[in-house]
Every structure is written in C-alpha cells, then in structure tokens.
Design a protein around this motif. Sequence first.
Motif, mmCIF file in Angstrom:
data_model
loop_
_atom_site.group_PDB
_atom_site.id
_atom_site.type_symbol
_atom_site.label_atom_id
_atom_site.label_comp_id
_atom_site.label_asym_id
_atom_site.label_seq_id
_atom_site.Cartn_x
_atom_site.Cartn_y
_atom_site.Cartn_z
ATOM 1 N N UNK A 6 0.834 -1.202 0.000
ATOM 2 C CA UNK A 6 0.000 0.000 0.000
ATOM 3 C C UNK A 6 0.866 1.248 0.000
ATOM 4 N N UNK A 7 0.428 2.255 -0.761
ATOM 5 C CA UNK A 7 1.153 3.521 -0.750
ATOM 6 C C UNK A 7 0.770 4.436 -1.895
ATOM 7 N N UNK A 8 0.614 3.875 -3.098
ATOM 8 C CA UNK A 8 0.240 4.704 -4.240
ATOM 9 C C UNK A 8 -1.178 5.236 -4.067
ATOM 10 N N UNK A 9 -1.391 6.463 -4.541
ATOM 11 C CA UNK A 9 -2.681 7.120 -4.415
ATOM 12 C C UNK A 9 -3.551 6.951 -5.657
ATOM 13 N N UNK A 10 -2.945 6.553 -6.759
ATOM 14 C CA UNK A 10 -3.684 6.322 -8.002
ATOM 15 C C UNK A 10 -3.214 5.007 -8.618
ATOM 16 N N UNK A 11 -3.752 4.683 -9.794
ATOM 17 C CA UNK A 11 -3.491 3.391 -10.435
ATOM 18 C C UNK A 11 -1.997 3.147 -10.638
ATOM 19 N N UNK A 12 -1.573 1.900 -10.397
ATOM 20 C CA UNK A 12 -0.199 1.473 -10.669
ATOM 21 C C UNK A 12 -0.093 1.143 -12.160
ATOM 22 N N UNK A 13 0.866 1.749 -12.848
ATOM 23 C CA UNK A 13 0.987 1.599 -14.293
ATOM 24 C C UNK A 13 2.187 0.760 -14.721
ATOM 25 N N UNK A 14 3.008 0.325 -13.764
ATOM 26 C CA UNK A 14 4.135 -0.537 -14.113
ATOM 27 C C UNK A 14 4.884 -1.002 -12.884
ATOM 28 N N UNK A 15 5.376 -2.245 -12.913
ATOM 29 C CA UNK A 15 6.218 -2.771 -11.847
ATOM 30 C C UNK A 15 7.407 -3.476 -12.486
ATOM 31 N N UNK A 16 8.538 -3.469 -11.791
ATOM 32 C CA UNK A 16 9.742 -4.095 -12.338
ATOM 33 C C UNK A 16 10.677 -4.492 -11.208
ATOM 34 N N UNK A 17 11.374 -5.610 -11.400
ATOM 35 C CA UNK A 17 12.390 -6.076 -10.458
ATOM 36 C C UNK A 17 13.715 -6.174 -11.216
ATOM 37 N N UNK A 18 14.560 -5.143 -11.128
ATOM 38 C CA UNK A 18 15.817 -5.138 -11.890
ATOM 39 C C UNK A 18 16.739 -6.290 -11.485
ATOM 40 N N UNK A 19 17.560 -6.726 -12.425
ATOM 41 C CA UNK A 19 18.503 -7.809 -12.203
ATOM 42 C C UNK A 19 19.439 -7.483 -11.038
ATOM 43 N N UNK A 20 19.518 -8.392 -10.085
ATOM 44 C CA UNK A 20 20.442 -8.224 -8.967
ATOM 45 C C UNK A 20 19.973 -7.276 -7.889
ATOM 46 N N UNK A 21 18.741 -6.764 -7.998
ATOM 47 C CA UNK A 21 18.248 -5.814 -7.012
ATOM 48 C C UNK A 21 17.363 -6.516 -5.985
ATOM 49 N N UNK A 22 17.370 -6.004 -4.758
ATOM 50 C CA UNK A 22 16.438 -6.508 -3.749
ATOM 51 C C UNK A 22 15.283 -5.529 -3.559
ATOM 52 N N UNK A 23 15.114 -4.609 -4.532
ATOM 53 C CA UNK A 23 14.039 -3.635 -4.495
ATOM 54 C C UNK A 23 13.119 -3.834 -5.704
ATOM 55 N N UNK A 24 11.828 -3.812 -5.426
ATOM 56 C CA UNK A 24 10.809 -3.829 -6.470
ATOM 57 C C UNK A 24 10.427 -2.385 -6.754
ATOM 58 N N UNK A 25 10.393 -2.021 -8.046
ATOM 59 C CA UNK A 25 10.040 -0.668 -8.452
ATOM 60 C C UNK A 25 8.602 -0.657 -8.948
ATOM 61 N N UNK A 26 7.828 0.341 -8.539
ATOM 62 C CA UNK A 26 6.468 0.497 -9.040
ATOM 63 C C UNK A 26 6.234 1.951 -9.422
ATOM 64 N N UNK A 27 5.625 2.146 -10.588
ATOM 65 C CA UNK A 27 5.291 3.486 -11.050
ATOM 66 C C UNK A 27 3.787 3.660 -11.074
ATOM 67 N N UNK A 28 3.325 4.890 -10.870
ATOM 68 C CA UNK A 28 1.893 5.124 -10.718
ATOM 69 C C UNK A 28 1.469 6.416 -11.398
ATOM 70 N N UNK A 29 0.182 6.490 -11.667
ATOM 71 C CA UNK A 29 -0.399 7.711 -12.201
ATOM 72 C C UNK A 29 -0.437 8.822 -11.159
ATOM 73 N N UNK A 30 -0.047 8.508 -9.920
ATOM 74 C CA UNK A 30 0.049 9.554 -8.894
ATOM 75 C C UNK A 30 1.347 10.349 -9.019
ATOM 76 N N UNK A 31 2.169 10.038 -10.031
ATOM 77 C CA UNK A 31 3.383 10.802 -10.281
ATOM 78 C C UNK A 31 4.591 10.373 -9.479
ATOM 79 N N UNK A 32 4.521 9.192 -8.878
ATOM 80 C CA UNK A 32 5.646 8.715 -8.080
ATOM 81 C C UNK A 32 6.122 7.344 -8.553
ATOM 82 N N UNK A 33 7.379 7.063 -8.231
ATOM 83 C CA UNK A 33 7.928 5.712 -8.300
ATOM 84 C C UNK A 33 8.279 5.322 -6.875
ATOM 85 N N UNK A 34 7.827 4.136 -6.465
ATOM 86 C CA UNK A 34 8.137 3.632 -5.129
ATOM 87 C C UNK A 34 9.074 2.431 -5.221
ATOM 88 N N UNK A 35 10.013 2.366 -4.284
ATOM 89 C CA UNK A 35 10.914 1.235 -4.156
ATOM 90 C C UNK A 35 10.501 0.446 -2.924
#
Length: 227
Positions: A6-35
């Motif tokens: 939980x955290x994004x205020x609007x629809x999530x438009x993409x998620x990604x788990x980069x190679x070798x990372x322990x962080x999941x990236x999510x982008x949203x129509x709320x104008x933020x990227x969360x790790x």
Amino acid sequence: MLAKLDGHQKAVSGIALPLGSDKLYSGSKDGTVRLWDCHTGQCASVINLGDEVGCLICEGPWVFIGMPNVVKAWNIESSSEFILNEPVGQVYCMVVANEMLFAGAQDCGIFVWKGSPGAENPFHHVGSLRGHSHTVTCLTVGHNMLDSGSMDNTIKVWDLDTLQSVMTLDGHTDTPMSLLCWDQFLLSCSLDQTIKVWGVAGGNLEVTYTHNEEHGVLALCGLNDFG
C-alpha cells in the motif's frame, strides 16, 4: 497472497524487479515511483516525478520510466540517469529487443533508441515507427518481430532488422491493451471483451481462436511450464 503493498494514491501503471536488485520498483499515475524492500514488503523510498507514469519496465540494471514527452532511464548500479526527450505525449508502453528500446506514445509513434555502451549518453535515438493512426497502447517482441497494438483497434507487425511494417492485423473492435508472444502464437487482449490467439496461416497471422470475457481485458502474462 504474501503481501499487499500500500502507498500509491492512483493506479499502478508498471512494476519491475531489476537484475540483482532486492528492491521492487512500481510506477503510478500519482506521479511517483516507489521502491519496495523485497524481504519486508515495506516501502524503502518514494521518488516524486511530478507527472503521471504511463509505464515502467526494467532490462538488466536499467529501469525505464515512460512519462508525458519523455522516457527516464535509471541505472541502479551506477546511479546514473538519462533523459530521452523524443516522445510526444504520454508514453504508454515500452519493450527492449536487439539492444534497442521501443516506446509507444500518444502521438501514434513508436520511438526507437539504440544502445551505445561506453558513450557519454548510452542511448542513441534512431527514429520512430509510423503506421498507427491513434495512440500506441502495447508492445511485445517475438520471432524477430515487434508487435504493436493501438487505439486504432489494429495490431501491427514490424521487422526488427529493417524496422518496417510487414503486416496489419484487423480483428479487434476496440483497443488492444496487451500482447504476448507464446510459442508460435501471438495473443492479444482488448477492451472489446475478447482474447484472440493469432497463428501463422499462408504466411500471414490469422485468428485461430477467440475467447470471450465478460469484461474488457487489460493485461496478459505468461510463464513457461517446466513441469
């Protein structure tokens, strides 16, 4: 279900788990990227981009973020950031193939950058693919072809070597939202409440099966069955 992030205020438009990372990236129509911390499920960082994220993907150490009139490229290993300014309007979809980044945009174009390792800017704009008459909504790659879906209700097939359109698929009566190459088939889902399976017939791709859904379908995802 293991966790709800939980955290994004609007629809999530993409998620990604980069190679070798322990962080999941999510982008949203709320104008933020969360790790998100993959071990705890907690949000580790919030990056305010100031405008809607239309899509987000990763390739190797790179995270690509599609936004209005721009693609932002982050390298999580070197912490470097590059701005790719060529798109016009919102970028709704991206895919990487043959060392090229393809981005489908609101102005009907598919913008293309070639990777240039070692250069000051590792992304060289090589042009745009024109053929759709409305916003490009989805992209996929398979069998050395790029497939694109658009709000003009068509799917176009492009040769990855020549970057030329070789086929237009008419079968949907509303916008294709997601494409998936599966073995020798192309799968497409649409707001017309169908999923279509396209197979090769006489050198062309033709619908071999249509699955009807009560609601429009937004996304397709496939996993190989290793069993």
